[in-house]
Every structure is written in structure tokens, then in C-alpha cells.
Design an enzyme around this catalytic site. Sequence first.
Site, PDB file in Angstrom:
ATOM      1  N   LYS A 106      -0.451  -3.840  -3.302  1.00  0.00           N
ATOM      2  CA  LYS A 106      -1.851  -3.106  -3.280  1.00  0.00           C
ATOM      3  C   LYS A 106      -2.007  -1.912  -3.346  1.00  0.00           C
ATOM      4  O   LYS A 106      -1.675  -1.337  -3.114  1.00  0.00           O
ATOM      5  CB  LYS A 106      -1.891  -3.761  -1.475  1.00  0.00           C
ATOM      6  CG  LYS A 106      -3.418  -3.408  -1.040  1.00  0.00           C
ATOM      7  CD  LYS A 106      -3.626  -3.064   0.287  1.00  0.00           C
ATOM      8  CE  LYS A 106      -5.232  -2.119   0.314  1.00  0.00           C
ATOM      9  NZ  LYS A 106      -5.097  -0.895   0.679  1.00  0.00           N
TER      10      LYS A 106
ATOM     11  N   SER B 125       1.154  -1.025   0.335  1.00  0.00           N
ATOM     12  CA  SER B 125       0.051   0.329   0.006  1.00  0.00           C
ATOM     13  C   SER B 125       1.064   1.195  -0.047  1.00  0.00           C
ATOM     14  O   SER B 125       1.529   1.195  -1.168  1.00  0.00           O
ATOM     15  CB  SER B 125      -0.992  -0.352   1.119  1.00  0.00           C
ATOM     16  OG  SER B 125      -1.671   1.045   0.956  1.00  0.00           O
TER      17      SER B 125
ATOM     18  N   ASP C 160      10.353   4.956  -9.526  1.00  0.00           N
ATOM     19  CA  ASP C 160      10.469   5.466 -11.111  1.00  0.00           C
ATOM     20  C   ASP C 160      11.179   6.281 -11.084  1.00  0.00           C
ATOM     21  O   ASP C 160      11.408   7.001 -12.355  1.00  0.00           O
ATOM     22  CB  ASP C 160       9.146   5.181 -11.067  1.00  0.00           C
ATOM     23  CG  ASP C 160       8.583   4.097 -11.389  1.00  0.00           C
ATOM     24  OD1 ASP C 160       8.741   3.303 -10.910  1.00  0.00           O
ATOM     25  OD2 ASP C 160       6.908   4.311 -11.773  1.00  0.00           O
TER      26      ASP C 160
END
Length: 447
Positions: free
Chosen positions: A347, A322, A333
Site C-alpha cells: 500500500k 503502509s 534501501d
Amino acid sequence: MNQSAKRYSPLQVALIGGAITSTALFSVFGPAWCRSVRAALQDSPKAIVDQVWQLVNREYVDGKFNQQNWVTIRQQLLTKNYSSREEAYIAIREALKKLGDPYTRFMDPKQYDALTSQTSGEVSGIGIRMEVNEKTKRLTVVEAIENSPALKAGVKAGDQILAIDGKATQSMKVDDASKLIRGKAGSLITLRLGRTGQNEFDLKLTRATIEVPTVRYALRQEGQKRVGYIRLREFSAHAADQMRKAIRDLGSQGAESYVLDLRGNPGGLLQASIEIARMWMDSGSIVRTVDREGVSDETFKANKTSLTKLPLAVLIDNNSASASEILTGALKDNNRAVVIGSQSFGKALVQSVHPLGDGSGVAITIAHYYTPKGTDINHKGIAPDIKLDLSEVQQRQLATNPDMLGTQRDPQYVRALTALSNTFALPKQPNSTSQRPASPGAVNLKL
């Protein structure tokens, strides 16, 4: 000035999510039926049933409700007679099961209170961590928390808790002892303690509201390099403030790189993950959320408030979920950190948590999120840059000996040191200590 963590307490988060209008959707039925429903809902368990239905109908991320006829489900729910709240709770849970989403869930008052306590990062008690000692089988103090009534009263690690308000703790579980110790701030409690070299003694304490430490950190001298190790257990309302302090303290001690440990972190508040990402990133996207219409609800970005630009490694495992994955995805990223460990949980759903009229609550999945590169990690997780799975034996050793985490006896931490060593050949970047607060951003719970 730093933001107050209390500004984003779970109760306020839920209320910001939208007030409940009990008649907002009555128009889908005939006038006579509506009048009968209004009468039936007055001072009845049906009020909670319909409150939950209304919230799900308005907010749930899947507008098709898992191919269920949600209007028909409401009719079925409200034509039943409930002899008790518990019976109504069962009906609510059965209705929510049809959505096929384990994260959209109903919580009775005790469960809701436990959730809000956890995400608020506060407890009302005396401020100790305890365990049942393996050798003595006695309830034993592991730590007295900073600025707590226990620490101020002189409670020490290793003290045995022999009785709580006169009730013997022999064979008592930690959870049961916690229930006895917690209580209303300002109320009194008496502990009978055993301490090596002393006779047993009673200690009276006054309970208080205590900020629970969710961030632990230390400066490690690894060869010629100073490494700041930070472990984040969950994204509570106080996590961002505690992380800010950790980064600054370690920076002032001369940390030359950082290891951020998110292993076992199940998530928490979405806002906390965004604030913490901004402490490590000066620019770039953090996360994008998409609502039930498939429209990008909001994209959260860094805002030039990073506290450091020094090399960073992030540790994750199968239980990093999460909000942990939001932070990890943003750092990965944007090439801000090297990620080491096992595939994360997977999740990618955002929940909004609402209090209900009788003290119960409901968590509703309201959005799907994507990493900065547009990756959907739901049921997939984030793949580490350097995959290093621990054996069952290694996992057991770290679980039973938490002091091994972030040391040379922790294989994933050791691998992070190797990865970080490769960055020292690059020109060293300054360690910024900006005082600017993070932007408020979103206020939904990310659970």
C-alpha cells in the site's frame, strides 16, 4: 526536549490538511443554480454531502477521478432530497465507490471516533487488556497497563471480570465489554472481580485518559549475544516516543543488536514512521511523496538524529502495510537493516483525514509514495532480503500464543538471529544516544 505526540493528534492532522470553503467551487455553475444550492445546503444533510465532494475535488490524488465526471456527480448529489443523515451517508459512499479507491472512504461519527481513538494512541477507560479465557470461558484480565487506574487499584493479570457496573459478563464478547468499560475520563465504574484464592469482590475505579502501549520490547540473551527485541503494533501518535524509550532502555541494558518486529502492523501516522526511521538512520532518504499533478510533493530524509548504529533486522509479513512499508523501505534501501519474512502488503498511498460538521469524517488519498530508490510498491509490497514464509500451522501457533513472538519458537526471529550473527564479525559501531528530537515533517495520516 521530545516532541509532544499530542501535537499530531488525528483531529489536528485533519484540520492542518485544509479548512473547508463551502463556496470555493460554486463558480463552475450558473449564478441562479449556485443560489439555489446555497439555500438547499442550509441546515441540511446536503451540507455534509457537499463538504465531502469539495474535499475530494480539491485533494484527491487522481485529478481525472477514475474517469468519472466529478462535477456531474456533484449535481446529482445535490439535486436529491435526503430525509436523514443516514440517507446522505449512503449517497456519499456510493459516490466515493466510483473512484475505485478503497482507501478514500466516508466514516459515520462512530467509525470516525474509532479511527481517531486508534491513531491517537489513547483511550478513556481504566487501562486493561482482556480476553475470553479458552478454558474458563470467562472474561479475564491479561494485563493492567502501566500508570493506569486499574494497575493503581491493584487489578492483576488473571483476574476474572464477572460484572461491569452490575451487568454480568457471562458469554460477553471482549468488544462489548470494552464498550462498557470505556467512558468519559473522571467518571466512575465498578467491576466485580474473581481472583484465585479470594472471594468475589467489587472494585470502584475512576476512568482516565490512558496512553495505549503500541511498542513492546525485551532484552534477549541469545547465546553470548544480547539482542534487543522490539515489537511495534501500529504507528499511533505515541509510537515514536515509545520507540525512543525502547531503543534507549535496551541500549542501556547492553543490547548488541536489534530485531524490529513489524509483522501484522497495518500502519498509521506517516509522521510517526518518519520519526522512527530517523531513530535508526543518520543519513539518507526515507520516503518521497508525489501529488495529483505528478510533482514530487516532498522528500523526507534522515537528519543525523539516530539513536543507535548497531546491527538491525526487520521482520515483516503480508499484513505489514503502509507506514510499516515506509519504514521498512527506508531501512532496506539505505542498507541499514536486513529484512526477513514474507512479502509486505503493498500500500503506497497517503491519506488525509478530515472531520466533518456532524462528527463524521472522510479519508482521502492525496499522494502516492516511493521508497528511497524510487520503487513503487503499490499492489506489490516489499520483498524481504531473506524470504521465509510461515506455514499455516506456524502462523496459527504465533497468533494464539503471542508470547512465542521474538523467541526461539518463532522461526522468523530465529532466522533474524542468524542474519545478525554475520554482522558481529564487522567492526562494532558505537551505540549513540542522541537527545535531539526528530523534525516535525509531514502531518498527513498514512493509513
